[in-house]
Design a protein around this motif. Structure first.
Motif, PDB file in Angstrom:
ATOM      1  N   GLU A   1      68.155  -0.115  55.022  1.00  0.00           N
ATOM      2  CA  GLU A   1      68.404  -0.030  57.082  1.00  0.00           C
ATOM      3  C   GLU A   1      69.027   0.657  57.582  1.00  0.00           C
ATOM      4  OE1 GLU A   1      65.300  -0.494  57.587  1.00  0.00           O
ATOM      5  OE2 GLU A   1      64.480  -0.585  55.499  1.00  0.00           O
ATOM      6  N   THR A   2      68.756   1.448  58.358  1.00  0.00           N
ATOM      7  CA  THR A   2      69.588   2.317  59.096  1.00  0.00           C
ATOM      8  C   THR A   2      69.598   1.117  60.542  1.00  0.00           C
ATOM      9  OG1 THR A   2      68.506   3.061  60.483  1.00  0.00           O
ATOM     10  CG2 THR A   2      69.042   4.499  58.896  1.00  0.00           C
ATOM     11  N   GLU A   3      71.302   1.217  61.436  1.00  0.00           N
ATOM     12  CA  GLU A   3      71.567   0.597  62.054  1.00  0.00           C
ATOM     13  C   GLU A   3      70.724   0.227  63.379  1.00  0.00           C
ATOM     14  OE1 GLU A   3      73.575   2.055  60.280  1.00  0.00           O
ATOM     15  OE2 GLU A   3      74.981   0.502  59.558  1.00  0.00           O
ATOM     16  N   ARG A   4      69.645   1.923  63.383  1.00  0.00           N
ATOM     17  CA  ARG A   4      68.541   2.124  64.357  1.00  0.00           C
ATOM     18  C   ARG A   4      67.716   0.798  65.243  1.00  0.00           C
ATOM     19  NH1 ARG A   4      66.709   6.963  66.166  1.00  0.00           N
ATOM     20  NH2 ARG A   4      64.431   7.184  66.955  1.00  0.00           N
ATOM     21  N   ALA A   5      67.316   0.659  63.844  1.00  0.00           N
ATOM     22  CA  ALA A   5      66.043  -0.786  63.971  1.00  0.00           C
ATOM     23  C   ALA A   5      67.380  -1.992  65.050  1.00  0.00           C
ATOM     24  CB  ALA A   5      65.662  -1.520  63.122  1.00  0.00           C
ATOM     25  N   ARG A   6      68.430  -2.040  65.160  1.00  0.00           N
ATOM     26  CA  ARG A   6      69.267  -3.024  65.477  1.00  0.00           C
ATOM     27  C   ARG A   6      69.364  -3.315  66.890  1.00  0.00           C
ATOM     28  NH1 ARG A   6      73.845  -3.525  60.635  1.00  0.00           N
ATOM     29  NH2 ARG A   6      72.425  -3.838  59.254  1.00  0.00           N
ATOM     30  N   PHE A   7      69.226  -1.839  66.787  1.00  0.00           N
ATOM     31  CA  PHE A   7      69.530  -1.636  68.537  1.00  0.00           C
ATOM     32  C   PHE A   7      68.599  -1.758  69.918  1.00  0.00           C
ATOM     33  CE2 PHE A   7      69.601   1.406  72.801  1.00  0.00           C
ATOM     34  CZ  PHE A   7      70.099   0.865  72.408  1.00  0.00           C
TER      35      PHE A   7
ATOM     36  N   ARG B   1      71.074   9.787  68.584  1.00  0.00           N
ATOM     37  CA  ARG B   1      71.228   8.677  68.548  1.00  0.00           C
ATOM     38  C   ARG B   1      70.352   8.025  69.721  1.00  0.00           C
ATOM     39  NH1 ARG B   1      76.357   7.150  71.630  1.00  0.00           N
ATOM     40  NH2 ARG B   1      78.008   9.028  71.306  1.00  0.00           N
ATOM     41  N   PRO B   2      69.272   6.652  69.207  1.00  0.00           N
ATOM     42  CA  PRO B   2      68.476   6.036  68.910  1.00  0.00           C
ATOM     43  C   PRO B   2      68.003   6.248  71.066  1.00  0.00           C
ATOM     44  CG  PRO B   2      69.613   4.500  68.909  1.00  0.00           C
ATOM     45  CD  PRO B   2      70.111   6.333  68.506  1.00  0.00           C
ATOM     46  N   ILE B   3      66.645   6.575  71.528  1.00  0.00           N
ATOM     47  CA  ILE B   3      66.443   5.911  73.006  1.00  0.00           C
ATOM     48  C   ILE B   3      65.542   5.407  72.765  1.00  0.00           C
ATOM     49  CG2 ILE B   3      66.073   7.602  75.284  1.00  0.00           C
ATOM     50  CD1 ILE B   3      66.692   9.401  73.770  1.00  0.00           C
ATOM     51  N   ILE B   4      65.675   3.998  73.139  1.00  0.00           N
ATOM     52  CA  ILE B   4      64.323   2.688  73.616  1.00  0.00           C
ATOM     53  C   ILE B   4      64.157   2.952  75.695  1.00  0.00           C
ATOM     54  CG2 ILE B   4      64.021   0.789  74.412  1.00  0.00           C
ATOM     55  CD1 ILE B   4      65.682   0.175  71.638  1.00  0.00           C
ATOM     56  N   TYR B   5      62.449   3.904  75.653  1.00  0.00           N
ATOM     57  CA  TYR B   5      62.500   3.775  77.079  1.00  0.00           C
ATOM     58  C   TYR B   5      61.988   2.914  77.475  1.00  0.00           C
ATOM     59  CZ  TYR B   5      62.586   8.896  74.852  1.00  0.00           C
ATOM     60  OH  TYR B   5      63.017  10.265  74.538  1.00  0.00           O
TER      61      TYR B   5
ATOM     62  N   ASP C   1      65.630   3.822  80.838  1.00  0.00           N
ATOM     63  CA  ASP C   1      66.271   4.567  79.117  1.00  0.00           C
ATOM     64  C   ASP C   1      67.742   3.617  78.802  1.00  0.00           C
ATOM     65  OD1 ASP C   1      64.866   6.815  80.296  1.00  0.00           O
ATOM     66  OD2 ASP C   1      63.926   5.444  80.453  1.00  0.00           O
ATOM     67  N   TRP C   2      68.087   3.622  77.532  1.00  0.00           N
ATOM     68  CA  TRP C   2      68.871   2.809  76.873  1.00  0.00           C
ATOM     69  C   TRP C   2      68.824   3.722  75.756  1.00  0.00           C
ATOM     70  CZ3 TRP C   2      72.053  -1.120  76.910  1.00  0.00           C
ATOM     71  CH2 TRP C   2      72.495  -2.249  78.425  1.00  0.00           C
ATOM     72  N   ILE C   3      70.713   5.066  75.359  1.00  0.00           N
ATOM     73  CA  ILE C   3      70.793   5.008  74.313  1.00  0.00           C
ATOM     74  C   ILE C   3      71.729   4.240  73.228  1.00  0.00           C
ATOM     75  CG2 ILE C   3      71.465   7.579  74.073  1.00  0.00           C
ATOM     76  CD1 ILE C   3      70.497   9.016  76.288  1.00  0.00           C
ATOM     77  N   GLY C   4      71.427   4.564  72.031  1.00  0.00           N
ATOM     78  CA  GLY C   4      72.518   3.681  71.803  1.00  0.00           C
ATOM     79  C   GLY C   4      72.974   4.932  70.810  1.00  0.00           C
ATOM     80  N   PRO C   5      74.565   3.637  69.914  1.00  0.00           N
ATOM     81  CA  PRO C   5      75.081   5.034  69.362  1.00  0.00           C
ATOM     82  C   PRO C   5      74.499   5.328  68.437  1.00  0.00           C
ATOM     83  CG  PRO C   5      75.010   2.559  68.197  1.00  0.00           C
ATOM     84  CD  PRO C   5      73.997   2.525  69.576  1.00  0.00           C
ATOM     85  N   PRO C   6      74.729   6.314  67.590  1.00  0.00           N
ATOM     86  CA  PRO C   6      74.799   7.281  66.476  1.00  0.00           C
ATOM     87  C   PRO C   6      74.040   6.974  65.464  1.00  0.00           C
ATOM     88  CG  PRO C   6      76.376   8.783  67.144  1.00  0.00           C
ATOM     89  CD  PRO C   6      75.955   7.106  67.963  1.00  0.00           C
ATOM     90  N   ASP C   7      73.203   7.383  64.648  1.00  0.00           N
ATOM     91  CA  ASP C   7      72.815   6.421  63.703  1.00  0.00           C
ATOM     92  C   ASP C   7      73.487   7.174  62.389  1.00  0.00           C
ATOM     93  OD1 ASP C   7      70.188   5.220  61.857  1.00  0.00           O
ATOM     94  OD2 ASP C   7      70.432   7.119  60.674  1.00  0.00           O
ATOM     95  N   ARG C   8      73.693   6.357  61.406  1.00  0.00           N
ATOM     96  CA  ARG C   8      74.377   6.914  60.053  1.00  0.00           C
ATOM     97  C   ARG C   8      74.099   7.953  59.910  1.00  0.00           C
ATOM     98  NH1 ARG C   8      73.888   4.604  55.402  1.00  0.00           N
ATOM     99  NH2 ARG C   8      72.406   2.699  55.646  1.00  0.00           N
TER     100      ARG C   8
END
Length: 215
Positions: free
Chosen positions: A45-51, A72-76, A60-67
């Motif tokens: 699983e990627t770290e994307r879902a953990r952010f 970068r994941p964005i949560i609106y 809006d939040w921008i997370g660290p780059p997915d490996r």
């Protein structure tokens, strides 16, 4: 590794001033596809879902780059008293982010796997093992790797072209919906009711497409 081959890759980046996504054509040194590290495993699983931002956040939040996708994941942010138009805009933007993440995850995994297979085949043809007597890993020079890069681009031309068309189609829908939301908010700040133009229905949001193995 710098590559001397000519060609271009389609990449996604973020405008530093407006935070908008931009598509660019760059040469083979593109960091999105040209990854010198080991090929990532798809079964993790990627770290994307953990952010996850704080529930009290108002932005809006921008997370660290997915490996895997390097995006970068964005949560609106979900505003209070969110209107129907605002909800449709947020959902469409989030769907586009998820679609984009899935595309580049699959593309990067494929690229790294095929690159490693190509390197191993070339070393085997030269009668070389993966490592020398000192334990150092054998590598190919830029001219040898350029053959693989060109082949990968040619093989995925239709796939990149389809991605490009879908990306612009989605961004056109997002821009149109953003304009309507902006006008609705401006009208409300002026004390007006719901503008008549806002009663015109928009086309339905595009569904999240599935990856087509044939592309």
């Amino acid at each position: 590794m710098n590559v001397s081959a000519t060609g271009s890759l389609l990449i996604r980046s973020q405008c530093r001033y407006h935070g908008r996504n931009v598509l660019s054509l760059v040469n083979f040194t593109c960091s999105r596809l040209h990854n010198t590290g080991p090929a990532p495993k798809q079964d993790k699983e990627t770290e994307r879902a953990r952010f996850s931002p704080s529930s009290s956040s108002k932005h809006d939040w921008i997370g660290p780059p997915d490996r895997l996708s390097n995006l970068r994941p964005i949560i609106y942010h979900i505003p209070e008293n969110e209107t129907l138009q605002e909800r449709r805009l947020r959902h469409l933007r989030q769907e586009t982010e998820d679609w984009n993440h899935q595309f580049w995850t699959n593309q990067n995994i494929t690229f790294n796997r095929e690159k490693e297979e190509y390197i191993q085949a070339q070393l085997k043809a030269k009668g070389l093992s993966e490592r020398d007597e000192k334990g150092k890993k054998h590598t190919l020079n830029s001219e040898q790797m350029a053959v693989f890069y060109k082949h990968f681009l040619d093989e995925n031309y239709q796939r990149h072209s389809s991605y490009n068309k879908e990306w612009y189609r989605r961004n056109f829908s997002i821009t149109l919906l953003m304009a309507r939301v902006f006008l609705l908010r401006a009208w409300r700040r002026l004390g007006g009711g719901r503008p008549a133009a806002m009663n015109t229905p928009l086309p339905p949001s595009p569904p999240l497409p599935r990856e087509n193995p044939s592309l």
